[in-house]
Scaffold this active site. Structure first.
Site, PDB file in Angstrom:
ATOM      1  N   CYS A 184       0.236   3.896   2.629  1.00  0.00           N
ATOM      2  CA  CYS A 184       0.658   3.448   3.964  1.00  0.00           C
ATOM      3  C   CYS A 184       2.134   3.754   4.179  1.00  0.00           C
ATOM      4  CB  CYS A 184       0.448   1.942   4.132  1.00  0.00           C
ATOM      5  SG  CYS A 184      -1.262   1.437   3.995  1.00  0.00           S
ATOM      6  N   CYS A 243       0.840  -1.205   0.000  1.00  0.00           N
ATOM      7  CA  CYS A 243       0.000   0.000   0.000  1.00  0.00           C
ATOM      8  C   CYS A 243       0.875   1.257   0.000  1.00  0.00           C
ATOM      9  CB  CYS A 243      -0.933  -0.049   1.204  1.00  0.00           C
ATOM     10  SG  CYS A 243      -1.577   1.519   1.761  1.00  0.00           S
TER      11      CYS A 243
END
Lengths: 107, 319
Positions: free
Chosen positions: A34, A31
């Protein structure tokens, strides 16, 4: 990554039983956002260590907890107090925006 | 004072930085605090950027561009621009931290921001089933039904990606044909998990705590249908990020920053623009990179001109 990792197995002890507010960063390796928010959380954790703990939970390795809290979008940052979710922040945000979201806990 | 500040860290910003740094302009690049690397940070395999015959992951490509820019002396700041003063000879860039940087020239390459549907429940359920990033959130929809809204390359790419996890992917488009490339369309049509719903628009998002369904309306006959989905991925395009320069830089009718012909020159001397923020049409990583080259060369030329003028002015007038 300096922030502590929690797991399905350690969640009850590390998070639910925490005696001060604790924020869990639900994240995954793949991600991009993230990865972007991670150093910002490290910094917030460092600056407000006495008021708020911040830990990470890898959703790939710990699907049980992620599912239990209905995570459908990451990064998801949930603040727990006395074992209950008291604040949800979703999506990578700049540091000032995150600090504003967390003002109740770090202000 | 610096020579050059570059705002933006997508392919346009980093490529401009590579060229400017190699021209010894020692650029400062403002990368943004969480959106650094730009749109490719949210993609998986990039198969159409030249030089990577096996394809490359979007975030890896952007890390390489960043490293290449740094190798030649680009300084990178991971913060957001909150204010820009572009009109004078000295350009001032204010950051979220309060820091102010000054330069003689600026390259503005901020790309574009995802467009929203504009439905009342979209914001409320954002992160609870409504998503703008299939690669971030797709894995949470294993064995579920999801909808992808849109008809361009990104919509079809997201739909194809989501079939890795979801059982059914409804691809909802308000027209009767896609804008996406032929290769993308072939892949989507061949996928048994993708069900295309033409001529339909989303009108409602249902769910208290999280998405439980969406209501779509046929744009031809007005028929309403409820689709039982747990996730909705919005991919209806993006708008150029121009809010920081409103009132300073002229915009084109399409909403992008207006530039002079094939150059990167805006209406203000010393201010150049590159990438998706000037491009209403092509919006590819490779075209953005090329646009970054143009901006760096234009900025270099402009700065050289300033230096020449200063030297000429410094020569005492002959008696």
């Amino acid at each position: 990554m300096s922030t502590k990792e929690v797991t399905d197995a350690s969640f009850a002890d590390d998070v639910l039983a925490s005696d001060k507010p604790i924020m869990v960063d639900f994240w995954a390796e793949w991600c991009g956002p993230c990865r972007a928010v991670s150093p910002i959380l490290d910094k917030i954790a460092e600056e407000h260590a006495e008021k708020l703990s911040i830990v990470k939970l890898n959703v790939d390795d710990n699907p049980e907890t992620a599912m239990k809290y209905g995570i459908t979008s990451i990064p998801a940052m949930y603040v727990f107090k006395d074992g209950e979710v008291v604040k949800r922040v979703i999506g990578a945000k700049p540091k000032p925006a995150l600090e504003a979201d967390l003002a109740d806990f770090i202000g | 004072m610096r020579q050059l500040i570059i705002i933006g860290s997508g392919p346009a910003g980093y490529t401009a930085a590579i060229y400017a740094a190699r021209a010894n302009l020692q650029p400062l690049l403002i990368a943004s605090s969480v959106e650094f690397g730009g749109e490719l940070m949210k993609t998986t395999e990039v198969d159409n950027f030249p030089g990577f015959p096996e394809g490359i992951m979007g975030p890896d490509l952007m890390t390489r561009m960043q490293q290449q820019a740094e190798r030649f002396g680009t300084e990178i700041v991971y913060d957001d621009v909150t204010e820009l003063e572009l009109t004078g000879d000295v350009k001032r860039v204010t950051l979220g931290s309060g820091e102010v940087h000054e330069a003689r020239a600026v390259i503005y390459a901020t790309g574009s921001a995802y467009r929203k549907l504009g439905l009342p429940d979209e914001e409320r359920l954002s992160g609870y089933g409504v998503s703008w990033c299939a690669t971030c959130d797709g894995a949470f929809f294993r064995q579920k039904k999801v909808a992808v809204i849109g008809g361009g390359d990104s919509a079809l790419e997201e739909a194809t990606f989501l079939t890795r996890f979801a059982d059914t992917v409804y691809l909802i488009h308000r027209r009767d044909s896609f804008r996406a490339s032929a290769a993308m369309q072939d892949r989507a049509f061949a996928d048994p998990k993708i069900e295309v719903i033409w001529n339909n628009e989303v009108k409602h998002i249902y769910g208290d705590e999280k998405v439980t369904g969406i209501g779509v309306v046929d744009t031809v006959d007005g028929t309403e249908t409820t689709l039982d989905v747990q996730g909705m991925f919005v991919a209806i395009g993006a708008d150029p990020r121009t809010h920081l320069v409103h009132g300073q830089l002229d915009l084109a009718p399409e909403g992008t920053i207006a530039v002079d012909g094939r150059s990167s020159r805006t209406n203000l001397p010393g201010v150049f623009a590159a990438g998706d923020v000037i491009d209403p049409t092509y919006k590819q990583a490779a075209t953005a990179a090329g646009s970054g080259v143009v901006a760096a060369l234009d900025a270099e030329h402009y700065l050289a001109g300033l230096e020449d003028a200063e030297k000429a002015a410094a020569v005492p007038a002959s008696v």
